[in-house]
Design an enzyme around this catalytic site. Structure first.
Site, PDB file in Angstrom:
ATOM      1  N   GLY A 117       9.991  -3.314  -3.033  1.00 34.80           N
ATOM      2  CA  GLY A 117      11.271  -2.896  -2.457  1.00 34.80           C
ATOM      3  C   GLY A 117      11.074  -2.130  -1.172  1.00 34.80           C
ATOM      4  O   GLY A 117       9.954  -1.766  -0.810  1.00 34.80           O
TER       5      GLY A 117
ATOM      6  N   GLY B  43      10.505   0.631   0.739  1.00 39.93           N
ATOM      7  CA  GLY B  43      10.051   1.993   0.469  1.00 39.93           C
ATOM      8  C   GLY B  43      10.128   2.888   1.689  1.00 39.93           C
ATOM      9  O   GLY B  43      10.064   4.111   1.578  1.00 39.93           O
TER      10      GLY B  43
ATOM     11  N   ARG C 213      14.761  -2.770  13.362  1.00 39.49           N
ATOM     12  CA  ARG C 213      14.344  -4.161  13.266  1.00 39.49           C
ATOM     13  C   ARG C 213      15.564  -5.047  13.046  1.00 39.49           C
ATOM     14  O   ARG C 213      16.446  -4.717  12.263  1.00 39.49           O
ATOM     15  CB  ARG C 213      13.359  -4.310  12.104  1.00 39.49           C
TER      16      ARG C 213
ATOM     17  N   ASP D  79       5.680 -10.681  -0.366  1.00 38.62           N
ATOM     18  CA  ASP D  79       6.761  -9.781   0.070  1.00 38.62           C
ATOM     19  C   ASP D  79       6.837  -9.715   1.591  1.00 38.62           C
ATOM     20  O   ASP D  79       7.756  -9.123   2.144  1.00 38.62           O
ATOM     21  CB  ASP D  79       6.581  -8.380  -0.511  1.00 38.62           C
ATOM     22  N   ASN D  80       5.876 -10.325   2.261  1.00 37.49           N
ATOM     23  CA  ASN D  80       5.905 -10.336   3.724  1.00 37.49           C
ATOM     24  C   ASN D  80       6.161 -11.735   4.266  1.00 37.49           C
ATOM     25  O   ASN D  80       5.788 -12.040   5.399  1.00 37.49           O
ATOM     26  CB  ASN D  80       4.586  -9.794   4.287  1.00 37.49           C
TER      27      ASN D  80
ATOM     28  N   ASP E 232       6.889  -8.446   9.440  1.00 41.26           N
ATOM     29  CA  ASP E 232       5.882  -7.424   9.112  1.00 41.26           C
ATOM     30  C   ASP E 232       4.606  -7.555   9.933  1.00 41.26           C
ATOM     31  O   ASP E 232       3.598  -8.110   9.487  1.00 41.26           O
ATOM     32  CB  ASP E 232       5.562  -7.416   7.619  1.00 41.26           C
TER      33      ASP E 232
HETATM   34  P1  AMP Z   1       3.941  -3.459   3.835  1.00 41.22           P
HETATM   35  O1  AMP Z   1       2.483  -3.212   3.836  1.00 41.22           O
HETATM   36  O2  AMP Z   1       4.634  -2.892   5.038  1.00 41.22           O
HETATM   37  O3  AMP Z   1       4.309  -4.866   3.628  1.00 41.22           O
HETATM   38  O4  AMP Z   1       4.510  -2.631   2.598  1.00 41.22           O
HETATM   39  C1  AMP Z   1       4.256  -2.956   1.263  1.00 41.22           C
HETATM   40  C2  AMP Z   1       5.126  -2.113   0.352  1.00 41.22           C
HETATM   41  O5  AMP Z   1       4.774  -0.732   0.454  1.00 41.22           O
HETATM   42  C3  AMP Z   1       6.612  -2.172   0.655  1.00 41.22           C
HETATM   43  O6  AMP Z   1       7.292  -2.088  -0.566  1.00 41.22           O
HETATM   44  C4  AMP Z   1       6.834  -0.934   1.480  1.00 41.22           C
HETATM   45  O7  AMP Z   1       8.160  -0.499   1.447  1.00 41.22           O
HETATM   46  C5  AMP Z   1       5.894   0.049   0.837  1.00 41.22           C
HETATM   47  N1  AMP Z   1       5.454   1.099   1.776  1.00 41.22           N
HETATM   48  C6  AMP Z   1       4.593   0.962   2.805  1.00 41.22           C
HETATM   49  N2  AMP Z   1       4.425   2.124   3.455  1.00 41.22           N
HETATM   50  C7  AMP Z   1       5.205   3.034   2.844  1.00 41.22           C
HETATM   51  C8  AMP Z   1       5.471   4.424   3.037  1.00 41.22           C
HETATM   52  N3  AMP Z   1       4.902   5.122   4.005  1.00 41.22           N
HETATM   53  N4  AMP Z   1       6.335   5.025   2.177  1.00 41.22           N
HETATM   54  C9  AMP Z   1       6.912   4.345   1.182  1.00 41.22           C
HETATM   55  N5  AMP Z   1       6.697   3.037   0.943  1.00 41.22           N
HETATM   56  C10 AMP Z   1       5.862   2.383   1.747  1.00 41.22           C
HETATM   57 MG    MG Z   2       6.171  -5.603   3.923  1.00 43.64          MG
END
Ligand code: AMP
Ligand code: MG
Length: 487
Positions: free
Chosen positions: A85, A87, A171, A247-248, A257
């Protein structure tokens, strides 16, 4: 400022959670994308930078916004996580752009949500600038991608390996629905929600599918085809996404992403930059296979909608996976033939392309400049122009050039051939060492190089003398070997 019409907020409550942006001490606008604002039909006339910074850091919630965090799951490096989700992002709302297309407006780095797990919900300045630079470079290259409307410094510090300035990226996306969004509901056995989501996706992205005999199969097929074409485009510009988790992967077919992503300097099909991709799962040449794997995960979620008879559903899904492979192969060949200036069809075109790539690999040739200078050779320049971009001159290159000349000689003039090739072979890409340089200066408060880089990348197919330095590959000292996640 925005005329919101929030279709995702109207979906059932299980799809999202209300979200509230975190307070930021001193929001400051770094960059605002006026051209994109215009495309979106935003009313920003008379809005001061201070006002934009307030809104685009989440300090002021614009009228009509319904901030929410989207629920999704995902396979991360092959391992399923049933609850990810948003985050560190929230969807402010959706607008209808000047072409009548629905676009999400999302704030990324705007504070914790119900899905933050142990994360702080924040984004550091570096990843925000990286995403701004690369997503806008993609738009100029003509590759489907989410866009960057703004970058705002929050005035807060975020804790990473060291303290870093915090920032928020605005974004813009056709939607933020991912393969992982389907997985979220499928993993819970909530077939009704999967269908509701599929209907939303059809209405929003694939309205043609509605008229098909089986709309859900048609949708899956279209998602697969767009993804296959997208990945062929990535390969054609030497791009490595770096973190192709489910998820990406956006259902719309946009690149999403830009975390540890990078463009190749010298060509190496096994190249990996991401510090967390230790096994090379997402290496350059693995991307089509991973894309297909991700589509298989999507197909699994949709099986109950494909056919009441499970065996028939699986058969249909397998057909889609095969189509993914076929569409990718065809798109890849088309992209690379265009890069070589080859028109029409000949038996060994695929061989001609792969032989050249093999020579580039052996010769450690710069991916971007090699194709660009081949365009000049097509226009009559000396072969030395091309050899300049090889570290070593591979045996076999002369023979290959003879084959290529024979294959490309037709009624076009050399100048026409060169112009056609230059229109598909960029001179300028967002080189890693330049991105790092822009970030390093920005962390110390100097954004001038960031702005210069963004502006130069808006014209990737033009050899502007003013941006000559940005086209040069890194020296051994400048070379970036590792990139890091967007966290
Ligand atoms: P990503 O690597 O950007 O695709 O993120 C993978 C997951 O980790 C997603 O659910 C993001 O919302 C969560 N996430 C990444 N960085 C953070 C952060 N600093 N705080 C909270 N959630 C995060
Ligand atoms: Mg992501």
């Amino acid at each position: 400022m925005f005329s919101f019409d929030n279709s995702y907020a109207r979906l059932p409550q299980t799809f999202h959670r209300p979200a509230r942006p975190a307070a930021a001490r001193a929001p400051q606008l770094i960059r605002f994308n006026h051209a994109l604002a215009e495309e979106l039909g935003l009313d920003v006339e008379g809005a001061s930078d201070a006002r934009l910074a307030q809104v685009l850091s989440g300090q002021v919630i614009p009228v009509g916004a319904e901030p929410l965090a989207q629920a999704y799951a995902g396979h991360q490096f092959g391992h399923f996580n049933p609850q990810l989700g948003d985050g560190r992002a929230l969807l402010l709302g959706e607008v209808i752009d000047r072409d009548g297309k629905r676009r999400d407006i999302q704030l990324k780095g705007s504070g914790p949500t119900a899905f933050s797990r142990n994360g702080d919900g924040m984004a550091a300045l570096g990843p925000v600038l990286r995403e701004y630079i690369v997503s806008e470079a993609f738009a100029a290259l003509g590759v489907p991608s989410t866009r960057a409307l703004a970058a705002v410094a929050t005035g807060e510090q975020v804790v990473r390996e060291t303290m870093m300035p915090g920032a928020v990226l605005t974004r813009v996306a056709a939607s933020h629905i991912r393969v992982g969004t389907f997985q979220f509901f499928a993993a819970q056995g909530d077939e009704q929600a999967v269908q509701t989501l599929a209907d939303h996706v059809i209405d929003r992205h694939y309205p043609e599918a509605r008229h098909a005999e089986n709309p859900y199969l048609a949708m899956l097929t279209m998602v697969a085809e767009r993804q296959a074409r997208l990945i062929a485009r990535w390969l054609s510009i030497g791009f490595i996404h770096g973190v192709m988790n489910t998820d990406n992967m956006a259902i719309s077919g946009e690149t999403i992403d830009f975390g540890p992503c990078a463009f190749l300097d010298e060509y190496d099909p096994r190249k990996v930059f991401s510090s967390i991709d230790q096994r090379g799962r997402y290496a350059y040449a693995n991307q089509p296979g991973i894309g297909q794997w991700n589509i298989a995960r999507l197909a699994e979620c949709l099986l109950p909608l494909l056919d009441a008879d499970e065996e028939k559903a699986i058969e249909a899904a397998n057909g889609v996976l095969k189509a993914f492979g076929d569409v990718f192969q065809e798109a890849w060949l088309m992209q690379f033939k265009a890069k070589l200036g080859v028109t029409g069809e000949a038996e060994d075109d695929r061989q001609l392309v792969s032989d050249f790539l093999e020579l580039m690999h052996q010769g450690e040739a710069d991916f971007t400049l090699t194709f660009r200078s081949l365009s000049e050779v097509a226009g009559g320049a000396a072969v030395e122009t091309l050899l300049d971009h090889f570290m070593v001159s591979p045996p076999g290159l002369a023979d290959w050039l003879t084959r290529w000349s024979a294959r490309t000689s037709d009624s076009r003039t050399p100048a026409e051939r060169q112009a056609q090739m230059e229109a598909v072979n960029p001179a300028l890409i967002a080189r890693n060492h330049r991105i790092e340089e822009a970030i390093a200066a920005a962390v110390y408060g100097d954004f001038s190089f960031f702005h210069r880089l963004v502006e130069a990348l808006a014209n990737p197919y033009v050899e502007d003398p003013a941006t000559a330095d940005l086209r040069v590959p890194p020296t051994p000292e400048q070379r970036v070997t590792r990139t890091f996640c967007g966290t």
